[in-house]
Design a protein around this motif. Structure first.
Motif, PDB file in Angstrom:
ATOM      1  N   SER A   1      -2.853   2.463  -4.125  1.00  0.00           N
ATOM      2  CA  SER A   1      -2.320   3.765  -3.921  1.00  0.00           C
ATOM      3  C   SER A   1      -3.405   4.800  -4.118  1.00  0.00           C
ATOM      4  N   GLN A   2      -3.804   5.247  -2.893  1.00  0.00           N
ATOM      5  CA  GLN A   2      -4.873   6.482  -2.949  1.00  0.00           C
ATOM      6  C   GLN A   2      -4.394   7.743  -3.210  1.00  0.00           C
TER       7      GLN A   2
ATOM      8  N   VAL B   1       2.320  -4.703   3.276  1.00  0.00           N
ATOM      9  CA  VAL B   1       3.474  -3.638   3.584  1.00  0.00           C
ATOM     10  C   VAL B   1       2.993  -2.541   3.253  1.00  0.00           C
ATOM     11  N   GLN B   2       3.258  -1.502   4.226  1.00  0.00           N
ATOM     12  CA  GLN B   2       2.838  -0.209   4.070  1.00  0.00           C
ATOM     13  C   GLN B   2       4.058   0.651   3.604  1.00  0.00           C
ATOM     14  N   PHE B   3       3.964   1.375   2.468  1.00  0.00           N
ATOM     15  CA  PHE B   3       5.117   2.078   1.909  1.00  0.00           C
ATOM     16  C   PHE B   3       4.709   3.604   1.864  1.00  0.00           C
ATOM     17  N   GLY B   4       5.449   4.511   2.417  1.00  0.00           N
ATOM     18  CA  GLY B   4       5.146   5.854   2.478  1.00  0.00           C
ATOM     19  C   GLY B   4       6.429   6.756   2.092  1.00  0.00           C
TER      20      GLY B   4
ATOM     21  N   LEU C   1       0.894  -1.191   0.063  1.00  0.00           N
ATOM     22  CA  LEU C   1      -0.017   0.039  -0.142  1.00  0.00           C
ATOM     23  C   LEU C   1       0.915   1.127  -0.006  1.00  0.00           C
ATOM     24  N   ILE C   2       0.698   2.234  -1.100  1.00  0.00           N
ATOM     25  CA  ILE C   2       1.430   3.285  -1.219  1.00  0.00           C
ATOM     26  C   ILE C   2       0.761   4.647  -0.497  1.00  0.00           C
ATOM     27  N   SER C   3       1.634   5.316   0.235  1.00  0.00           N
ATOM     28  CA  SER C   3       1.034   6.684   0.556  1.00  0.00           C
ATOM     29  C   SER C   3       2.046   7.554   0.086  1.00  0.00           C
ATOM     30  N   HIS C   4       1.501   8.428  -0.977  1.00  0.00           N
ATOM     31  CA  HIS C   4       2.396   9.276  -1.702  1.00  0.00           C
ATOM     32  C   HIS C   4       2.579  10.596  -0.915  1.00  0.00           C
ATOM     33  N   GLY C   5       3.418  11.442  -1.342  1.00  0.00           N
ATOM     34  CA  GLY C   5       4.127  12.520  -0.604  1.00  0.00           C
ATOM     35  C   GLY C   5       3.423  13.865  -1.089  1.00  0.00           C
ATOM     36  N   ILE C   6       3.449  14.895  -0.411  1.00  0.00           N
ATOM     37  CA  ILE C   6       2.744  16.197  -0.603  1.00  0.00           C
ATOM     38  C   ILE C   6       2.738  16.772  -2.027  1.00  0.00           C
ATOM     39  N   SER C   7       1.751  17.328  -2.551  1.00  0.00           N
ATOM     40  CA  SER C   7       1.753  18.004  -3.910  1.00  0.00           C
ATOM     41  C   SER C   7       1.982  16.881  -4.964  1.00  0.00           C
ATOM     42  N   GLU C   8       1.723  15.901  -4.802  1.00  0.00           N
ATOM     43  CA  GLU C   8       1.738  14.731  -5.759  1.00  0.00           C
ATOM     44  C   GLU C   8       0.646  13.894  -5.675  1.00  0.00           C
ATOM     45  N   HIS C   9       0.781  12.732  -6.495  1.00  0.00           N
ATOM     46  CA  HIS C   9      -0.653  11.977  -6.212  1.00  0.00           C
ATOM     47  C   HIS C   9      -0.258  10.385  -6.610  1.00  0.00           C
ATOM     48  N   GLY C  10      -1.235   9.594  -6.230  1.00  0.00           N
ATOM     49  CA  GLY C  10      -0.830   8.062  -6.193  1.00  0.00           C
ATOM     50  C   GLY C  10      -0.851   7.368  -7.698  1.00  0.00           C
ATOM     51  N   GLY C  11      -0.918   8.193  -8.732  1.00  0.00           N
ATOM     52  CA  GLY C  11      -0.987   7.594 -10.273  1.00  0.00           C
ATOM     53  C   GLY C  11       0.669   7.669 -10.591  1.00  0.00           C
ATOM     54  N   ARG C  12       1.463   8.291  -9.957  1.00  0.00           N
ATOM     55  CA  ARG C  12       2.589   8.372 -10.307  1.00  0.00           C
ATOM     56  C   ARG C  12       3.613   7.405  -9.838  1.00  0.00           C
ATOM     57  N   TYR C  13       3.005   6.370  -9.240  1.00  0.00           N
ATOM     58  CA  TYR C  13       3.710   4.956  -8.854  1.00  0.00           C
ATOM     59  C   TYR C  13       3.577   3.771  -9.876  1.00  0.00           C
ATOM     60  N   GLY C  14       3.165   4.131 -11.280  1.00  0.00           N
ATOM     61  CA  GLY C  14       2.974   3.180 -12.146  1.00  0.00           C
ATOM     62  C   GLY C  14       3.912   2.088 -12.283  1.00  0.00           C
ATOM     63  N   HIS C  15       5.070   2.864 -12.682  1.00  0.00           N
ATOM     64  CA  HIS C  15       6.419   2.103 -13.271  1.00  0.00           C
ATOM     65  C   HIS C  15       6.774   0.994 -11.968  1.00  0.00           C
ATOM     66  N   PHE C  16       7.000   1.576 -10.916  1.00  0.00           N
ATOM     67  CA  PHE C  16       7.400   0.768  -9.512  1.00  0.00           C
ATOM     68  C   PHE C  16       6.233  -0.434  -9.431  1.00  0.00           C
TER      69      PHE C  16
ATOM     70  N   PHE D   1       5.525  10.206   6.761  1.00  0.00           N
ATOM     71  CA  PHE D   1       4.922  10.640   8.041  1.00  0.00           C
ATOM     72  C   PHE D   1       3.603  10.213   8.318  1.00  0.00           C
ATOM     73  N   LEU D   2       2.674  10.149   7.510  1.00  0.00           N
ATOM     74  CA  LEU D   2       1.656   9.511   7.563  1.00  0.00           C
ATOM     75  C   LEU D   2       1.619   7.875   7.707  1.00  0.00           C
ATOM     76  N   SER D   3       2.793   7.241   7.293  1.00  0.00           N
ATOM     77  CA  SER D   3       2.766   5.901   7.509  1.00  0.00           C
ATOM     78  C   SER D   3       3.430   5.466   8.819  1.00  0.00           C
ATOM     79  N   ILE D   4       4.138   6.531   9.400  1.00  0.00           N
ATOM     80  CA  ILE D   4       4.633   6.430  10.887  1.00  0.00           C
ATOM     81  C   ILE D   4       3.241   6.583  11.678  1.00  0.00           C
ATOM     82  N   ARG D   5       2.523   7.453  11.442  1.00  0.00           N
ATOM     83  CA  ARG D   5       1.295   7.758  12.261  1.00  0.00           C
ATOM     84  C   ARG D   5       0.443   6.597  12.313  1.00  0.00           C
ATOM     85  N   TYR D   6       0.449   5.968  11.154  1.00  0.00           N
ATOM     86  CA  TYR D   6      -0.383   4.708  10.667  1.00  0.00           C
ATOM     87  C   TYR D   6       0.124   3.774  11.576  1.00  0.00           C
ATOM     88  N   ALA D   7       1.397   3.340  11.390  1.00  0.00           N
ATOM     89  CA  ALA D   7       1.926   2.357  12.288  1.00  0.00           C
ATOM     90  C   ALA D   7       1.825   2.503  13.649  1.00  0.00           C
TER      91      ALA D   7
END
Length: 306
Positions: A59-60, A106-109, A31-46, A115-121
């Motif tokens: 990736s939301q 696996v939570q990926f941030g 599960l991908i948690s993306h960064g600020i000022s971007e979006h989940g659709g950028r992680y297609g290649h990975f 930061f969000l993923s640490i808070r989630y954990a």
């Protein structure tokens, strides 16, 4: 195979989800948690890479970002957007587990997503089986964060939560471009790969200035994130990979991730903590010139703990 999905949060918010599902049977979930000022659709290649190895990827688009933002890019209107996103992440975890029974998660941030993923954990430790943190800045800079909180609160009072946060944006990101010699753009600090930088610059969902309300929520939560009380909620047996570039200005050129690792080891007693620093790499290690190496290291970590 890619598809666009969505889920409805507790408050009725429609949150868009990018899904990459292997053609064959999945052996794990990332599960991908993306960064600020971007979006989940950028992680297609990975995600395509992980699909080929048997992993399902979700990736939301976080609130105020990407498709989830709708016509309100940069703002969400909720009182504490950071915590609402963490709740959305819990919903995504539940969705993915329902669609792939009995698989580990696996939570990926990345960046803000770390930061969000640490808070989630901290909040939902029983729902993840491993944690990967990319582009984290570590626990330092508390004074600057406190100043940012005070300024954002003043701006919210005078201009409203949805007002454009140029002052905070410049405080947080304005100095990063200056760390790069012979820069072509203001965003060269994200990667040495000029093609990837250009894609970021041309993406209408990237590089946006968030609202004062959004910045205020994120910064306020950063003050609590690294407290001993909160970090102690993370399971000491949770496998954690901290990965970053040595030329990432967000992570103070590699010093932030090292400080984070030391803090986690001291606070949680973590038994499965790994740190990987990539020499010369900048902020977005998944979009760096050595991304094949990065992908391979992440795969090894995931294979080891799934």
């Amino acid at each position: 195979m890619y598809s666009l999905d969505h889920m409805v949060a507790e408050d009725g918010k429609k949150v868009y989800v990018h899904k990459w599902i292997p053609d064959g049977k999945s052996k794990g979930i990332l599960l991908i948690s993306h960064g600020i000022s971007e979006h989940g659709g950028r992680y297609g290649h990975f995600s395509d890479f992980l699909n080929a190895k048997g992993y399902a990827v979700y990736s939301q688009d976080h609130r105020a970002h990407g498709l989830t933002a709708g016509d309100n890019l940069g703002t969400d209107g909720t009182q504490d957007t950071f915590l609402e996103i963490v709740k959305d992440m819990r919903l995504l975890n539940h969705k993915a587990r329902n669609e792939h029974e009995n698989l580990k998660v696996v939570q990926f941030g990345h960046s803000m997503g770390s930061f969000l993923s640490i808070r989630y954990a901290e909040a939902f430790p029983e729902t993840i089986d491993a944690l990967i943190l990319s582009g984290n800045n570590g626990p330092g800079g508390r004074g600057s964060i406190m100043a940012g909180v005070a300024i954002s609160q003043a701006l919210i009072s005078s201009k409203g939560r949805d007002s454009r946060g140029d002052i905070i944006n410049n405080m947080m990101f304005g100095k990063f471009g200056g760390k790069i010699k012979d820069k072509r753009t203001e965003f060269d600090w994200i990667s040495r790969d000029s093609e990837q930088v250009d894609k970021y610059v041309e993406d209408p969902f990237c590089g946006i200035v968030m609202s004062n309300g959004f910045y205020g929520s994120m910064l306020s939560n950063l003050l609590k994130l690294y407290s001993k009380e909160e970090l102690s909620r993370i399971h000491k047996d949770l496998p954690i990979l901290i990965a970053s570039g040595t030329e990432d200005p967000v992570g103070n050129m590699g010093n932030g991730p090292i400080a984070l690792a030391k803090l986690l080891e001291k606070t949680t007693g973590s038994r499965k903590l790994f740190v990987r620093l990539y020499k010369g790499a900048r902020h977005e290690i998944l979009n760096e010139t050595n991304r094949v190496e990065v992908y391979g290291d992440i795969l090894k970590f995931v294979d080891m703990h799934i």
